[in-house]
Every structure is written in structure tokens, then in C-alpha cells.
Design an enzyme around this catalytic site. Sequence first.
Site, short mmCIF file in Angstrom:
data_model
loop_
_atom_site.label_atom_id
_atom_site.label_comp_id
_atom_site.label_asym_id
_atom_site.label_seq_id
_atom_site.Cartn_x
_atom_site.Cartn_y
_atom_site.Cartn_z
N LYS A 100 1.20 -1.04 -0.07
CA LYS A 100 0.00 -0.02 -0.45
C LYS A 100 0.92 1.04 -0.58
O LYS A 100 2.08 1.11 0.00
CB LYS A 100 -1.13 -0.06 1.40
P1 NAD Z 1 -13.13 7.65 -2.38
O1 NAD Z 1 -12.82 8.49 -2.00
O2 NAD Z 1 -14.11 7.31 -3.81
O3 NAD Z 1 -14.95 7.71 -1.24
C1 NAD Z 1 -14.82 8.07 -0.12
C2 NAD Z 1 -16.03 8.02 0.71
O4 NAD Z 1 -16.12 8.86 2.21
C3 NAD Z 1 -17.07 9.08 0.35
O5 NAD Z 1 -18.31 9.73 0.08
C4 NAD Z 1 -16.66 10.48 1.26
O6 NAD Z 1 -17.42 11.85 0.84
C5 NAD Z 1 -16.51 9.79 2.97
N1 NAD Z 1 -16.26 10.29 3.84
C6 NAD Z 1 -14.62 10.55 4.04
N2 NAD Z 1 -14.51 10.84 5.01
C7 NAD Z 1 -16.01 11.00 6.22
C8 NAD Z 1 -16.10 11.01 7.49
N3 NAD Z 1 -15.57 11.61 8.06
N4 NAD Z 1 -17.30 10.72 7.60
C9 NAD Z 1 -17.65 10.00 6.54
N5 NAD Z 1 -18.17 9.64 5.13
C10 NAD Z 1 -16.78 10.42 4.80
O7 NAD Z 1 -13.01 6.42 -1.08
P2 NAD Z 1 -13.17 5.14 -2.01
O8 NAD Z 1 -12.57 4.36 -2.98
O9 NAD Z 1 -15.04 4.41 -1.94
O10 NAD Z 1 -12.12 3.84 -0.64
C11 NAD Z 1 -13.58 4.68 0.42
C12 NAD Z 1 -13.03 3.03 1.56
O11 NAD Z 1 -12.83 1.84 0.96
C13 NAD Z 1 -11.29 2.63 2.49
O12 NAD Z 1 -11.42 2.75 3.41
C14 NAD Z 1 -10.55 2.23 0.88
O13 NAD Z 1 -8.99 2.13 1.32
C15 NAD Z 1 -11.63 1.38 0.95
N6 NAD Z 1 -11.29 0.76 -0.27
C16 NAD Z 1 -11.74 0.91 -1.06
C17 NAD Z 1 -11.56 0.27 -2.39
C18 NAD Z 1 -11.76 0.76 -3.83
O14 NAD Z 1 -11.29 -0.25 -5.42
N7 NAD Z 1 -11.78 1.76 -4.27
C19 NAD Z 1 -10.81 -1.35 -2.24
C20 NAD Z 1 -10.91 -1.97 -1.32
C21 NAD Z 1 -11.55 -0.46 -0.14
#
Ligand code: NAD
Length: 415
Positions: A100
Amino acid sequence: MLDACHRYFHAAADVLGLSDRVRTILITPRRVVKVELVTEGDDGLLQHHLGFRVQHNDSRGPFKGGLRYHPTMDEDHAAALANLMTWKTAIVNVPFGGAKGGINCDPSALSKSELSSITRAFVDQMQGLIGPTLDIPAPDVNTNSEVMSWIMDQYSRREGFSPGVVTGKPVHLFGSDGREEATGRGVMYAAREALKRQGRALADVSVAIQGYGNVGSHAARLMAEQGARIVAVADHAGAVHDPKGLDNEALGRWVREHRTVAGYPDAESFDGGEITTWSADVLVPAALEDAITVDNAAGVRASLIVEAANGPTTPAASEVLHERGVQIVPDILANAGGVTVSYFEWAQNIQQFRWELDRVVDELEKVMVKAYADVHDEAERLGVDLRTAAFAVGIRRVLQAATSRNALRHSIDIN
Ligand code: NAD
């Protein structure tokens, strides 16, 4: 967060009966990289950022993991998330290890050309350390298919055409159909499999979701397609609810335009801090880590938590929830759909052969159903919760590979 990962690791290592020596070898990253990124901003002044990449384990294949652009990004953060990736890739049995990384920047304060320069500087600094058979980055928080295109382009300038250096690329640039929604789709399958074992179905349940970005919005849409009622959604700027179920298409359109759920006119607003204790059958934390802590765990009203985000529940909160009979599908299982389709994308790139969307969806479903069953069976066999079982499945597979490759000189008997 690193402490939390280590606690979960040791809980599984205890059950597996691993020695301290083996634990140290498994838990220590193979390589930790920290680079200085000096670029020129749009105003002509120099900008300064730090980039990180923690390559945790490659016993089962090249290092694999996302890149996160966030002001809080640092070495410990990357180490914790890299550690999770090692077990996650093993649980879904894709031929990758765990890594990561990211850059400690605030993308909302940077222009596209500044972000591109910072990304390209990072790729240059990572020369010789990333590559299709070495370490393959992917999107994470605040990075997307456009950032992945820049990485592919910058890497290919030195190494020749190399789409397999990165996954999560746009579909028109050697990305895979179905990659963008893959994590959300995997979350939907994980929720479905958990409910099935409780004699319930997605069509029977209401769902509250924290985070409406890539993962949260697709999970919402796909669970709703299976009949679930998405009753509440919160993001960084606001929260909306509708007990009859939100219209995900309309909400999705609103968020694409306004970049937040706040202000969405066809639902009631509420304080987003209440989302984790909202009245719903299923809670899906899909934002950042530490959303569920001892401060709010006692108030959680859902009977099932599906961890779409990485590390959303602290160990102390997990204990409280476990005692209260709330089931948790852990992150390293629930959100593994993303890395699974990343593997499909990489396989397509290596073979120069494109899969149809139907094939991606079918293969992803098979992988998630098998992974869920493996973890569920391990939990029954060892008499532990799903998280400990998931770590145990992952650790065992990594250990077997490391032992066979002679990375650990003596074969190790494990439970
Ligand atoms: P993203 O940036 O697209 O979305 C993040 C979301 O979280 C947004 O809606 C944002 O407004 C919200 N957010 C941020 N801070 C917040 C808070 N304090 N309270 C409420 N909402 C809040 O990110 P993503 O790609 O959707 O990733 C989200 C999670 O999933 C992360 O933990 C990431 O590590 C995990 N993840 C993502 C993927 C992927 O393929 N994108 C894969 C595995 C895990």
C-alpha cells in the site's frame, strides 16, 4: 491503525499456534520506501510532498495494493494497509502479495496538472520497485482511473508499453469492464452470503451506509438492485435518510454533480455522526478507518456490519459488538472484490485479451462466494469470529507459499 492490524494478526496467530519468530517474519514489511516529491505548482513555486510505499509480503506473487492521496498519509498508515492487503489477496486466492502507499497531499487543494506532476514524480522515484511482476498499484481514497492512466503513461515512457504496471485504469486504456464497481459489488456479495447463513436475504433488510464514494455508492446501488432498502447515507459533508428507501439513481446523479449527498432534495437531512447508530438491519462503513469505536459501538443498532472500508472498526469496538451478538464481515473479506477484479484486469493486460463484463461479474461472484465459504468454514472449525478466521485463512496460505519457496527455511506445522 497499525496496532489494530497487529492485534487482529496476533489473535489469529494465537489460534494457529505460530511462534514469535514466525510472527515477526510475517508481520514485518519486506520493504518500506519513503520518497521526496518536489514539483512545480501552477503558480511557478515549488511544491513539496512525501510519497510512501510499503511492500509487505510477496510470497504469493507481486506486491499489490492501492495508492491513497490524503493529508494524513504516512508510513504507519501505509504499513497497516499493506499488511491487510497481504491477507486479503490470500483470502480471495489471487496470485499477489500485499502493499500500500500514497502521497501526503490534499487533492482538493491541487489542480489536475499539479496532481499529474506529483504522481509522475512518484513513479520516477519508484523506478525499479514497481512493475507488472514487481508491485502493481491501484486506486484507493482520492485516486481514480485518471491517476492510474498517468502512472501507466509515466512508467511506459521508460519501460515500454506496460499496461500491467497498474490496475483500475479507464476501460478505454486497458482497464477492465466492471473494475470501477468491483469493490461495491464484492461488498454486496459478502452481505448476501452473510445474510443467507442467517436465513435472510438482501430483499429483507434495510441498510445504512457511511461513505458514498466509489465503494459506498456502488454497494448501495447493487444492494438496492437485490431488493435492499438503503435508508440512510452519510459522507464527509452531510447525511440524508428516507425510511422508505433512497432513490439511488437520483442520489448518484446528485452526488456526481455536487460531490456530496448534502443538500439532496428528495430526503431528510441528519447529522452524519449518527450514521453508525442509525436504525437499520445492516451497517456498511465505506469511508475511512476508525468509524466504529468504543464510543459508539454500544449504540450500533444493526445486527450485521459489512466492512467496506479498510479498518473501520477498532479492536475494542469489535469486542463490544461481538459480545452484543453483532456479526462483522471483516474488511479483508468484504472489500476484496476490488483486488479480485484488479487481478482480472492484470491477467487481461498480460494476455492482451479483453473479457466481456458478464465474465468479470461471473468470475467475481465465484471468487467472493468461495472466499466467504472458506472464512465461514474456518470460523466454525476454529470456533472463532469471522475476522479471526479470515486472518487465519490468509496467514495459512501465505505461510504455505513462503515455506514452499524456502523463504522460511523449515516447514511449519500449523493448526
Ligand atoms: P472515495 O474517496 O471514493 O470515497 C470516500 C467516501 O467517504 C466519500 O463519500 C467521502 O465523502 C466519505 N467520507 C470521507 N470522510 C468521511 C467522514 N469523516 N464521515 C463520513 N464519510 C466520509 O474512496 P473509496 O475508494 O470509496 O474508498 C472507501 C474505503 O474503501 C476506504 O477505506 C478504502 O481503503 C476502501 N477500499 C476501497 C477500494 C476501492 O476499490 N476503491 C477497495 C478496497 C477498499
